[in-house]
Design a protein around this motif. Structure first.
Motif, PDB file in Angstrom:
ATOM      1  N   ALA A  15       0.848  -1.266   0.186  1.00  0.00           N
ATOM      2  CA  ALA A  15       0.117   0.230  -0.161  1.00  0.00           C
ATOM      3  C   ALA A  15       0.713   1.276  -0.022  1.00  0.00           C
ATOM      4  CB  ALA A  15      -1.064   0.150   1.297  1.00  0.00           C
ATOM      5  N   PHE A  16       1.885   1.200   0.856  1.00  0.00           N
ATOM      6  CA  PHE A  16       2.788   2.317   0.757  1.00  0.00           C
ATOM      7  C   PHE A  16       3.495   2.623  -0.476  1.00  0.00           C
ATOM      8  CE2 PHE A  16       7.250   3.585   1.290  1.00  0.00           C
ATOM      9  CZ  PHE A  16       7.317   5.016   1.746  1.00  0.00           C
ATOM     10  N   VAL A  17       4.147   1.461  -1.278  1.00  0.00           N
ATOM     11  CA  VAL A  17       4.464   1.586  -2.709  1.00  0.00           C
ATOM     12  C   VAL A  17       3.689   1.982  -3.471  1.00  0.00           C
ATOM     13  CG1 VAL A  17       5.712   0.072  -4.364  1.00  0.00           C
ATOM     14  CG2 VAL A  17       6.294  -0.489  -1.879  1.00  0.00           C
ATOM     15  N   LEU A  18       2.323   1.637  -3.472  1.00  0.00           N
ATOM     16  CA  LEU A  18       1.195   2.109  -4.567  1.00  0.00           C
ATOM     17  C   LEU A  18       1.256   3.668  -4.288  1.00  0.00           C
ATOM     18  CD1 LEU A  18      -0.863   1.338  -6.258  1.00  0.00           C
ATOM     19  CD2 LEU A  18      -2.343   1.267  -4.381  1.00  0.00           C
ATOM     20  N   PHE A  19       1.145   4.057  -3.065  1.00  0.00           N
ATOM     21  CA  PHE A  19       1.093   5.691  -2.509  1.00  0.00           C
ATOM     22  C   PHE A  19       2.303   6.357  -3.240  1.00  0.00           C
ATOM     23  CE2 PHE A  19       2.394   9.063   0.048  1.00  0.00           C
ATOM     24  CZ  PHE A  19       1.444  10.124  -0.126  1.00  0.00           C
ATOM     25  N   SER A 229       5.543 -15.894  -0.279  1.00  0.00           N
ATOM     26  CA  SER A 229       5.382 -15.599  -2.002  1.00  0.00           C
ATOM     27  C   SER A 229       5.213 -14.205  -2.180  1.00  0.00           C
ATOM     28  CB  SER A 229       4.494 -16.559  -2.465  1.00  0.00           C
ATOM     29  OG  SER A 229       3.389 -16.423  -2.165  1.00  0.00           O
ATOM     30  N   SER A 230       4.190 -13.639  -1.432  1.00  0.00           N
ATOM     31  CA  SER A 230       3.866 -12.194  -1.660  1.00  0.00           C
ATOM     32  C   SER A 230       5.046 -11.438  -1.513  1.00  0.00           C
ATOM     33  CB  SER A 230       2.638 -11.754  -0.689  1.00  0.00           C
ATOM     34  OG  SER A 230       1.631 -12.725  -0.937  1.00  0.00           O
ATOM     35  N   ALA A 231       5.652 -11.421   0.002  1.00  0.00           N
ATOM     36  CA  ALA A 231       6.910 -10.843   0.122  1.00  0.00           C
ATOM     37  C   ALA A 231       7.830 -10.660  -0.789  1.00  0.00           C
ATOM     38  CB  ALA A 231       7.506 -10.887   1.590  1.00  0.00           C
ATOM     39  N   GLY A 232       8.135 -12.027  -1.537  1.00  0.00           N
ATOM     40  CA  GLY A 232       9.220 -12.511  -2.570  1.00  0.00           C
ATOM     41  C   GLY A 232       8.977 -11.458  -3.874  1.00  0.00           C
ATOM     42  N   LEU A 233       7.604 -11.479  -4.055  1.00  0.00           N
ATOM     43  CA  LEU A 233       7.157 -10.406  -5.340  1.00  0.00           C
ATOM     44  C   LEU A 233       7.274  -9.256  -5.065  1.00  0.00           C
ATOM     45  CD1 LEU A 233       3.845 -12.408  -6.382  1.00  0.00           C
ATOM     46  CD2 LEU A 233       6.258 -12.704  -7.622  1.00  0.00           C
ATOM     47  N   LEU A 234       6.807  -8.574  -3.851  1.00  0.00           N
ATOM     48  CA  LEU A 234       7.073  -7.297  -3.376  1.00  0.00           C
ATOM     49  C   LEU A 234       8.447  -6.957  -3.749  1.00  0.00           C
ATOM     50  CD1 LEU A 234       5.637  -4.718  -2.564  1.00  0.00           C
ATOM     51  CD2 LEU A 234       5.931  -5.578  -0.466  1.00  0.00           C
ATOM     52  N   PHE A 235       9.507  -7.463  -2.942  1.00  0.00           N
ATOM     53  CA  PHE A 235      10.735  -6.778  -2.735  1.00  0.00           C
ATOM     54  C   PHE A 235      11.634  -7.134  -4.092  1.00  0.00           C
ATOM     55  CE2 PHE A 235       9.425  -7.524   1.814  1.00  0.00           C
ATOM     56  CZ  PHE A 235       9.739  -6.456   2.329  1.00  0.00           C
ATOM     57  N   CYS A 236      11.346  -8.156  -4.658  1.00  0.00           N
ATOM     58  CA  CYS A 236      12.329  -8.464  -5.735  1.00  0.00           C
ATOM     59  C   CYS A 236      11.899  -7.447  -6.980  1.00  0.00           C
ATOM     60  CB  CYS A 236      11.867  -9.968  -6.336  1.00  0.00           C
ATOM     61  SG  CYS A 236      12.806 -10.966  -5.125  1.00  0.00           S
ATOM     62  N   PRO A 240      14.356  -2.139  -5.990  1.00  0.00           N
ATOM     63  CA  PRO A 240      15.186  -1.321  -6.691  1.00  0.00           C
ATOM     64  C   PRO A 240      14.519   0.050  -7.133  1.00  0.00           C
ATOM     65  CG  PRO A 240      15.069  -3.354  -7.447  1.00  0.00           C
ATOM     66  CD  PRO A 240      14.068  -3.338  -6.513  1.00  0.00           C
ATOM     67  N   LYS A 241      13.107   0.110  -7.339  1.00  0.00           N
ATOM     68  CA  LYS A 241      12.481   1.262  -7.943  1.00  0.00           C
ATOM     69  C   LYS A 241      12.131   2.138  -6.723  1.00  0.00           C
ATOM     70  CE  LYS A 241      10.129  -1.440 -11.524  1.00  0.00           C
ATOM     71  NZ  LYS A 241      10.878  -2.611 -11.173  1.00  0.00           N
ATOM     72  N   VAL A 242      11.898   1.602  -5.526  1.00  0.00           N
ATOM     73  CA  VAL A 242      11.648   2.367  -4.279  1.00  0.00           C
ATOM     74  C   VAL A 242      12.997   3.238  -3.919  1.00  0.00           C
ATOM     75  CG1 VAL A 242      10.725   2.332  -1.982  1.00  0.00           C
ATOM     76  CG2 VAL A 242       9.502   1.146  -3.657  1.00  0.00           C
ATOM     77  N   TYR A 243      14.010   2.220  -3.907  1.00  0.00           N
ATOM     78  CA  TYR A 243      15.262   2.793  -3.580  1.00  0.00           C
ATOM     79  C   TYR A 243      15.627   3.930  -4.398  1.00  0.00           C
ATOM     80  CZ  TYR A 243      20.371   3.124  -3.321  1.00  0.00           C
ATOM     81  OH  TYR A 243      21.584   3.542  -3.132  1.00  0.00           O
ATOM     82  N   ILE A 244      15.392   3.868  -5.591  1.00  0.00           N
ATOM     83  CA  ILE A 244      15.573   5.184  -6.583  1.00  0.00           C
ATOM     84  C   ILE A 244      14.844   6.454  -6.613  1.00  0.00           C
ATOM     85  CG2 ILE A 244      15.774   5.864  -8.968  1.00  0.00           C
ATOM     86  CD1 ILE A 244      16.677   3.236  -9.730  1.00  0.00           C
ATOM     87  N   PRO A 249      17.126   9.887  -6.539  1.00  0.00           N
ATOM     88  CA  PRO A 249      16.241  10.991  -7.424  1.00  0.00           C
ATOM     89  C   PRO A 249      16.843  11.394  -8.521  1.00  0.00           C
ATOM     90  CG  PRO A 249      16.500  12.296  -5.369  1.00  0.00           C
ATOM     91  CD  PRO A 249      17.121  10.895  -5.053  1.00  0.00           C
ATOM     92  N   GLN A 250      18.098  11.549  -8.357  1.00  0.00           N
ATOM     93  CA  GLN A 250      19.027  11.829  -9.629  1.00  0.00           C
ATOM     94  C   GLN A 250      18.987  11.022 -10.745  1.00  0.00           C
ATOM     95  OE1 GLN A 250      20.159  11.531  -6.546  1.00  0.00           O
ATOM     96  NE2 GLN A 250      22.236  10.297  -6.601  1.00  0.00           N
ATOM     97  N   LEU A 251      18.679   9.755 -10.412  1.00  0.00           N
ATOM     98  CA  LEU A 251      18.685   8.577 -11.145  1.00  0.00           C
ATOM     99  C   LEU A 251      17.437   8.499 -12.081  1.00  0.00           C
ATOM    100  CD1 LEU A 251      20.744   5.839  -9.352  1.00  0.00           C
ATOM    101  CD2 LEU A 251      21.611   7.532 -11.033  1.00  0.00           C
ATOM    102  N   ASN A 252      16.355   8.976 -11.378  1.00  0.00           N
ATOM    103  CA  ASN A 252      14.871   8.818 -12.125  1.00  0.00           C
ATOM    104  C   ASN A 252      14.745   9.913 -13.219  1.00  0.00           C
ATOM    105  OD1 ASN A 252      12.148   8.321 -12.535  1.00  0.00           O
ATOM    106  ND2 ASN A 252      11.642   9.103 -10.367  1.00  0.00           N
ATOM    107  N   THR A 253      15.562   9.767 -14.115  1.00  0.00           N
ATOM    108  CA  THR A 253      15.738  10.681 -15.487  1.00  0.00           C
ATOM    109  C   THR A 253      15.535   9.751 -16.553  1.00  0.00           C
ATOM    110  OG1 THR A 253      18.043  10.714 -15.575  1.00  0.00           O
ATOM    111  CG2 THR A 253      16.998  12.347 -14.320  1.00  0.00           C
TER     112      THR A 253
END
Length: 281
Positions: A15-19, A229-236, A240-244, A249-253
């Motif tokens: 839910a946080f990642v969706l937000f 399995s839900s956690a594996g799908l979410l984290f894998c 990387p996207k949440v980290y960027i 944010p300078q890589l989000n170009t």
């Protein structure tokens, strides 16, 4: 209580990642990986984390049906979204190759239709199997001496639906594995490969474990498999996207996401060495 608490707390993560994705939906990173499919996937993962709570409810005829249908349909939708993402990777790369004339069929919405079609097949399979061999309450007086355990007997229908889910997962893993080395924006296939590997390992291990346990241990095994399995799908897929988005944010170009800036950096770094070996010319 522990698994139920993990289920509730874990639902806040997608839910946080969706937000986060909705807030940054106009950024190149979110747009490059089909934000519509990502939104559907995150909503489905949120519901998948809550799915184990159905296993804590007192068993009944309706609860047994809802348990089986919710688990199979939700995870089928997750895998279908990932399979659609992987197919987009392959088609987009083929279309952008020099001289490529391949076009994405049916416009930008076809991946959603594809994911819904694969999920509809699972839903139709559920309806058919429920009419032939519906889940029912079973009174087990053999597991514990002097006690009767009331539990859901899923019948053979559960294994047919799990087999369809395994087929989709295997296809998605193979396609993503073959497309994992595509450059630039297409690197999401690598994340999908790892997520499918985790998913397959969890559910292949689940089958013999579930068949060898009884009573509350069988319920705990199924809850653990759903959560892991839900956690594996979410984290894998999304780490990387949440980290960027949050930390880099300078890589989000557009240049970085498409891989153009990385190629330019490699060329610039190799230029002095090339000049040195060619005598400065």
């Amino acid at each position: 209580m522990s698994l139920g608490s993990i289920s509730i707390l874990g639902s806040f993560l997608p839910a946080f990642v969706l937000f986060l994705f909705i807030k940054n939906r106009d950024t190149p990173l979110v747009r490059a990986n089909n934000c519509a499919l990502s939104f559907i996937l995150l909503v489905t993962l949120t519901l998948s984390f809550l799915c184990p709570l159905l296993l804590l409810a007192p068993p009944g005829n309706q609860i047994c049906v809802i348990r089986q249908a919710a688990f199979c349909v939700l995870f089928t939708l997750c895998i279908s979204c990932l399979l659609a993402k992987t197919i987009i990777v392959v088609l987009a790369f083929r279309a952008n190759q020099p001289g490529g004339c391949l076009k994405v069929p049916m416009g930008p919405r076809w991946p959603i239709f594809f994911a819904m079609f694969c999920t509809f097949i699972q839903f139709a399979l559920c309806c058919f199997l429920f009419s032939v061999d519906p889940p029912f309450l079973e009174h087990d007086a053999k597991t514990l001496l002097g006690k009767i355990i009331i539990r859901c007997n899923y019948g053979f229908g559960f294994w047919f639906m799990l087999g369809y889910l395994g087929l989709l997962s295997t296809i998605c893993f193979i396609v993503a594995f073959l497309a994992r080395k595509l450059p630039g924006v297409f690197n999401e296939a690598t994340h999908i490969t790892f997520s499918m590997l985790v998913f397959l390992i969890v559910w292949i291990s689940f089958v013999p474990t579930y068949l060898s346990t009884q009573g509350r241990l069988a319920v705990a095994t199924e809850m653990f498999a759903i959560l892991s399995s839900s956690a594996g799908l979410l984290f894998c897929i999304f780490t990387p996207k949440v980290y960027i988005i949050l930390l880099k944010p300078q890589l989000n170009t557009r240049a970085v996401v498409s891989g153009q800036q990385r190629i330019q950096t490699i060329i610039e770094e190799s230029t002095p060495y090339r000049r040195r070996y060619t005598g400065g010319h």
